[in-house]
Design a protein around this motif. Structure first.
Motif, PDB file in Angstrom:
ATOM      1  N   LEU A 300       0.821  -1.214   0.000  1.00  0.00           N
ATOM      2  CA  LEU A 300       0.000   0.000   0.000  1.00  0.00           C
ATOM      3  C   LEU A 300       0.852   1.260   0.000  1.00  0.00           C
ATOM      4  O   LEU A 300       0.501   2.266  -0.628  1.00  0.00           O
ATOM      5  N   THR A 301       1.972   1.241   0.740  1.00  0.00           N
ATOM      6  CA  THR A 301       2.843   2.427   0.770  1.00  0.00           C
ATOM      7  C   THR A 301       3.324   2.765  -0.623  1.00  0.00           C
ATOM      8  O   THR A 301       3.260   3.928  -1.055  1.00  0.00           O
ATOM      9  N   ASP A 302       3.811   1.757  -1.356  1.00  0.00           N
ATOM     10  CA  ASP A 302       4.285   2.004  -2.717  1.00  0.00           C
ATOM     11  C   ASP A 302       3.171   2.538  -3.605  1.00  0.00           C
ATOM     12  O   ASP A 302       3.380   3.453  -4.404  1.00  0.00           O
ATOM     13  N   LEU A 303       1.986   1.961  -3.455  1.00  0.00           N
ATOM     14  CA  LEU A 303       0.870   2.381  -4.289  1.00  0.00           C
ATOM     15  C   LEU A 303       0.462   3.821  -4.004  1.00  0.00           C
ATOM     16  O   LEU A 303       0.147   4.587  -4.922  1.00  0.00           O
ATOM     17  N   VAL A 304       0.476   4.201  -2.717  1.00  0.00           N
ATOM     18  CA  VAL A 304       0.107   5.570  -2.352  1.00  0.00           C
ATOM     19  C   VAL A 304       1.175   6.545  -2.818  1.00  0.00           C
ATOM     20  O   VAL A 304       0.884   7.569  -3.451  1.00  0.00           O
ATOM     21  N   LEU A 305       2.420   6.250  -2.515  1.00  0.00           N
ATOM     22  CA  LEU A 305       3.500   7.183  -2.842  1.00  0.00           C
ATOM     23  C   LEU A 305       3.697   7.329  -4.343  1.00  0.00           C
ATOM     24  O   LEU A 305       4.128   8.373  -4.810  1.00  0.00           O
ATOM     25  N   ARG A 306       3.350   6.282  -5.106  1.00  0.00           N
ATOM     26  CA  ARG A 306       3.585   6.329  -6.547  1.00  0.00           C
ATOM     27  C   ARG A 306       2.296   6.535  -7.333  1.00  0.00           C
ATOM     28  O   ARG A 306       2.251   6.318  -8.538  1.00  0.00           O
ATOM     29  N   ALA A 307       1.263   6.982  -6.629  1.00  0.00           N
ATOM     30  CA  ALA A 307      -0.016   7.224  -7.309  1.00  0.00           C
ATOM     31  C   ALA A 307       0.123   8.306  -8.378  1.00  0.00           C
ATOM     32  O   ALA A 307      -0.525   8.259  -9.415  1.00  0.00           O
ATOM     33  N   ASP A 308       0.977   9.303  -8.099  1.00  0.00           N
ATOM     34  CA  ASP A 308       1.246  10.371  -9.064  1.00  0.00           C
ATOM     35  C   ASP A 308       2.746  10.597  -9.052  1.00  0.00           C
ATOM     36  O   ASP A 308       3.280  11.328  -8.221  1.00  0.00           O
ATOM     37  N   GLU A 309       3.461   9.967  -9.964  1.00  0.00           N
ATOM     38  CA  GLU A 309       4.919  10.003  -9.954  1.00  0.00           C
ATOM     39  C   GLU A 309       5.471  11.410 -10.106  1.00  0.00           C
ATOM     40  O   GLU A 309       6.431  11.786  -9.435  1.00  0.00           O
ATOM     41  N   SER A 310       4.859  12.193 -10.971  1.00  0.00           N
ATOM     42  CA  SER A 310       5.381  13.550 -11.188  1.00  0.00           C
ATOM     43  C   SER A 310       5.159  14.424  -9.961  1.00  0.00           C
ATOM     44  O   SER A 310       6.021  15.228  -9.582  1.00  0.00           O
ATOM     45  N   ALA A 311       3.995  14.261  -9.322  1.00  0.00           N
ATOM     46  CA  ALA A 311       3.738  15.040  -8.104  1.00  0.00           C
ATOM     47  C   ALA A 311       4.706  14.637  -7.000  1.00  0.00           C
ATOM     48  O   ALA A 311       5.202  15.488  -6.240  1.00  0.00           O
ATOM     49  N   LEU A 312       5.006  13.336  -6.901  1.00  0.00           N
ATOM     50  CA  LEU A 312       5.956  12.883  -5.886  1.00  0.00           C
ATOM     51  C   LEU A 312       7.343  13.443  -6.164  1.00  0.00           C
ATOM     52  O   LEU A 312       8.058  13.846  -5.235  1.00  0.00           O
ATOM     53  N   ALA A 313       7.730  13.486  -7.434  1.00  0.00           N
ATOM     54  CA  ALA A 313       9.038  14.048  -7.782  1.00  0.00           C
ATOM     55  C   ALA A 313       9.110  15.523  -7.402  1.00  0.00           C
ATOM     56  O   ALA A 313      10.133  15.998  -6.867  1.00  0.00           O
ATOM     57  N   ASP A 314       8.041  16.260  -7.666  1.00  0.00           N
ATOM     58  CA  ASP A 314       8.026  17.685  -7.294  1.00  0.00           C
ATOM     59  C   ASP A 314       8.078  17.845  -5.778  1.00  0.00           C
ATOM     60  O   ASP A 314       8.785  18.737  -5.257  1.00  0.00           O
ATOM     61  N   LEU A 315       7.334  17.017  -5.057  1.00  0.00           N
ATOM     62  CA  LEU A 315       7.334  17.081  -3.600  1.00  0.00           C
ATOM     63  C   LEU A 315       8.723  16.784  -3.056  1.00  0.00           C
ATOM     64  O   LEU A 315       9.212  17.458  -2.150  1.00  0.00           O
ATOM     65  N   ARG A 316       9.373  15.749  -3.603  1.00  0.00           N
ATOM     66  CA  ARG A 316      10.702  15.383  -3.135  1.00  0.00           C
ATOM     67  C   ARG A 316      11.700  16.513  -3.384  1.00  0.00           C
ATOM     68  O   ARG A 316      12.521  16.836  -2.514  1.00  0.00           O
ATOM     69  N   PRO A 380       4.722  20.720  11.382  1.00  0.00           N
ATOM     70  CA  PRO A 380       4.133  19.426  11.044  1.00  0.00           C
ATOM     71  C   PRO A 380       4.013  19.188   9.538  1.00  0.00           C
ATOM     72  O   PRO A 380       4.208  18.068   9.066  1.00  0.00           O
ATOM     73  N   ARG A 381       3.675  20.231   8.771  1.00  0.00           N
ATOM     74  CA  ARG A 381       3.549  20.038   7.322  1.00  0.00           C
ATOM     75  C   ARG A 381       4.882  19.694   6.688  1.00  0.00           C
ATOM     76  O   ARG A 381       4.953  18.830   5.805  1.00  0.00           O
ATOM     77  N   THR A 382       5.949  20.337   7.152  1.00  0.00           N
ATOM     78  CA  THR A 382       7.272  20.021   6.619  1.00  0.00           C
ATOM     79  C   THR A 382       7.658  18.586   6.947  1.00  0.00           C
ATOM     80  O   THR A 382       8.200  17.858   6.106  1.00  0.00           O
ATOM     81  N   VAL A 383       7.359  18.169   8.183  1.00  0.00           N
ATOM     82  CA  VAL A 383       7.663  16.788   8.581  1.00  0.00           C
ATOM     83  C   VAL A 383       6.883  15.802   7.711  1.00  0.00           C
ATOM     84  O   VAL A 383       7.418  14.772   7.283  1.00  0.00           O
ATOM     85  N   LEU A 384       5.608  16.116   7.431  1.00  0.00           N
ATOM     86  CA  LEU A 384       4.798  15.239   6.584  1.00  0.00           C
ATOM     87  C   LEU A 384       5.384  15.160   5.179  1.00  0.00           C
ATOM     88  O   LEU A 384       5.488  14.080   4.584  1.00  0.00           O
ATOM     89  N   GLU A 385       5.791  16.319   4.629  1.00  0.00           N
ATOM     90  CA  GLU A 385       6.355  16.327   3.276  1.00  0.00           C
ATOM     91  C   GLU A 385       7.659  15.536   3.226  1.00  0.00           C
ATOM     92  O   GLU A 385       7.917  14.796   2.267  1.00  0.00           O
ATOM     93  N   LEU A 386       8.482  15.697   4.249  1.00  0.00           N
ATOM     94  CA  LEU A 386       9.728  14.930   4.296  1.00  0.00           C
ATOM     95  C   LEU A 386       9.448  13.434   4.412  1.00  0.00           C
ATOM     96  O   LEU A 386      10.133  12.604   3.812  1.00  0.00           O
ATOM     97  N   THR A 387       8.437  13.109   5.199  1.00  0.00           N
ATOM     98  CA  THR A 387       8.063  11.699   5.356  1.00  0.00           C
ATOM     99  C   THR A 387       7.682  11.091   4.011  1.00  0.00           C
ATOM    100  O   THR A 387       8.139  10.005   3.641  1.00  0.00           O
ATOM    101  N   LEU A 388       6.855  11.793   3.258  1.00  0.00           N
ATOM    102  CA  LEU A 388       6.434  11.297   1.954  1.00  0.00           C
ATOM    103  C   LEU A 388       7.591  11.296   0.966  1.00  0.00           C
ATOM    104  O   LEU A 388       7.780  10.343   0.203  1.00  0.00           O
TER     105      LEU A 388
END
Length: 406
Positions: A300-316, A380-388
């Motif tokens: 499930l973690t992989d599926l959630v984190l990779r649901a939108d690859e481009s958005a995840l790349a921008d977030l990272r 908290p938002r920064t911690v959440l973004e770093l977590t993802l």
């Protein structure tokens, strides 16, 4: 004595024909007693219909067996053949096996022979004519039995193909979603009783036959074209009933070597969601090279984190921007330390053990990270973004919030 002299004289055949209604009635009664499967089927209108059919068959035989019939009584006339064929098809539609029908033929032949022979003797048949008559009666019954077997087999084959098409259409409709009442109607047409849940399984077509041998016989197969990697060959969707909870491990074991991707269990009329999950895992290439079945519930973690690859790349990129100007070696070490720190909720000894470094090294690196991020590490938002961004899920033990302190 010539063969035609062994035929039944016309006068004898006429006398026997007069008794056909009584013979047919007694034949049906004997079948009801000796073949329990027909106890209900021969009642009322059905009983009268079958009694008439018996009279037709025996009457046709008498025509052929009579001295003036001009035919071979071992070869039934076409109306009798057609009737026997139709009887076999009707038995298949009623859900009865050929065992019951052949049993009825045996009883019918015995009872009919006994009564018709008695009539023939009273009408003057000789011993030789009676023996020939017996031979022809049983040859005739064999031919009628063969016609019924053919009808039974043809009906099973035809109804099987029809039901298979209905089941396939039902599976396609379930994957497409839609109003529940439409799905219920499709299930009724296919004579398929809905289970509590359905689980979508995507697997190569070459693996389907082997998988079906160990799956619930109510499993549906869809004809939907499944997109997938070119190297995987044609993919097929199976919908497996009631494979949730304690039954799921058994499902995974049965698919052990099937190269399958298994979605979550969903209410039967919501299985489109299970298929979407499995299909997403296929599209993301989570199956790897192993023939082992992939349980999407464990990814499930992989599926959630990779649901939108481009958005995840921008977030990272945004979350790790403070490390962008560092050299590759320093950036890698700090990123690794930050991820472990989040995962272990600030337990320095646990971080040090995972990274194989001294706890003081962990303290030093976290000091560097606090200089780079400043107060944002308390947000908290920064911690959440770093977590993802770093691929740490809530399931790993971290509750998003402020960064754990040293």
């Amino acid at each position: 004595m010539a063969d035609d002299e062994l035929g039944i004289p016309d006068a004898v055949a006429a006398a026997m024909r007069d008794e056909l209604p009584s013979v047919a009635e007694q034949t049906v009664a004997a079948i009801v007693v000796e073949v329990p499967s027909y106890a209900d089927a021969f009642g009322g209108a059905m009983g009268r219909t079958i009694s008439n059919a018996v009279q037709l068959a025996l009457g046709g035989f008498l025509v052929l067996a009579s001295a003036g019939g001009g035919g071979d009584a071992s070869t039934p006339i076409q109306p009798a053949l057609d009737g026997a064929y139709a009887l076999g098809r009707g038995e298949a539609r009623s859900g009865r096996s050929m065992d019951a029908l052949l049993g009825a033929y045996r009883v019918g032949a015995r009872v009919s022979w006994r009564h018709m022979a008695a009539s023939g003797v009273r009408a003057g048949l000789t011993a030789e004519q009676l023996a020939r008559f017996a031979e022809l009666v049983f040859a005739y019954i064999d031919q009628l039995s063969a016609a019924s077997v053919a009808g039974h087999s043809d009906e099973l084959a035809t109804s099987g193909r029809v039901r298979e098409r209905y089941l396939e259409r039902l599976a396609d409709q379930l994957l497409g979603g839609g109003p529940r009442q439409d799905m219920v109607a499709a299930a009724e047409r296919a004579d398929w009783t809905p289970p509590r849940t359905l689980t979508a399984v995507v697997l190569p077509d070459a693996r389907v036959r082997g998988a079906l041998t160990s799956l619930d016989p109510r499993t549906l197969r869809s004809s939907v074209e499944v997109p997938g990697p070119v190297t995987s060959g044609e993919l097929v969707v199976l919908l497996v009933p009631d494979a949730e909870g304690r039954s799921r491990p058994a499902l995974m074991r049965s698919l052990r070597e099937a190269e399958a991707v298994v979605g979550p269990a969903r209410p039967w009329d919501e299985v489109a969601g299970s298929y979407a999950r499995a299909l997403r895992a296929v599209e993301l290439g989570l199956t790897g090279e192993s023939p082992e079945a992939l349980d999407t519930e464990t990814r499930l973690t992989d599926l959630v984190l990779r649901a939108d690859e481009s958005a995840l790349a921008d977030l990272r990129a945004r979350a790790l921007e403070p490390l962008a100007d560092l050299g590759e070696g320093a950036r890698e070490k700090l990123t690794e330390t930050l991820r472990s720190w989040l995962l272990h909720q600030g337990r320095r000894e646990a971080v040090a053990a995972e990274l194989f470094v001294h706890p003081q090294t962990v303290r030093y690196r976290m000091g560097q990270l606090r200089e780079l991020y400043g107060k944002r590490l308390e947000d908290p938002r920064t911690v959440l973004e770093l977590t993802l961004a770093l691929g740490v899920s809530v399931g790993d033990g971290l509750t998003p919030g402020r960064l754990p302190g040293p």
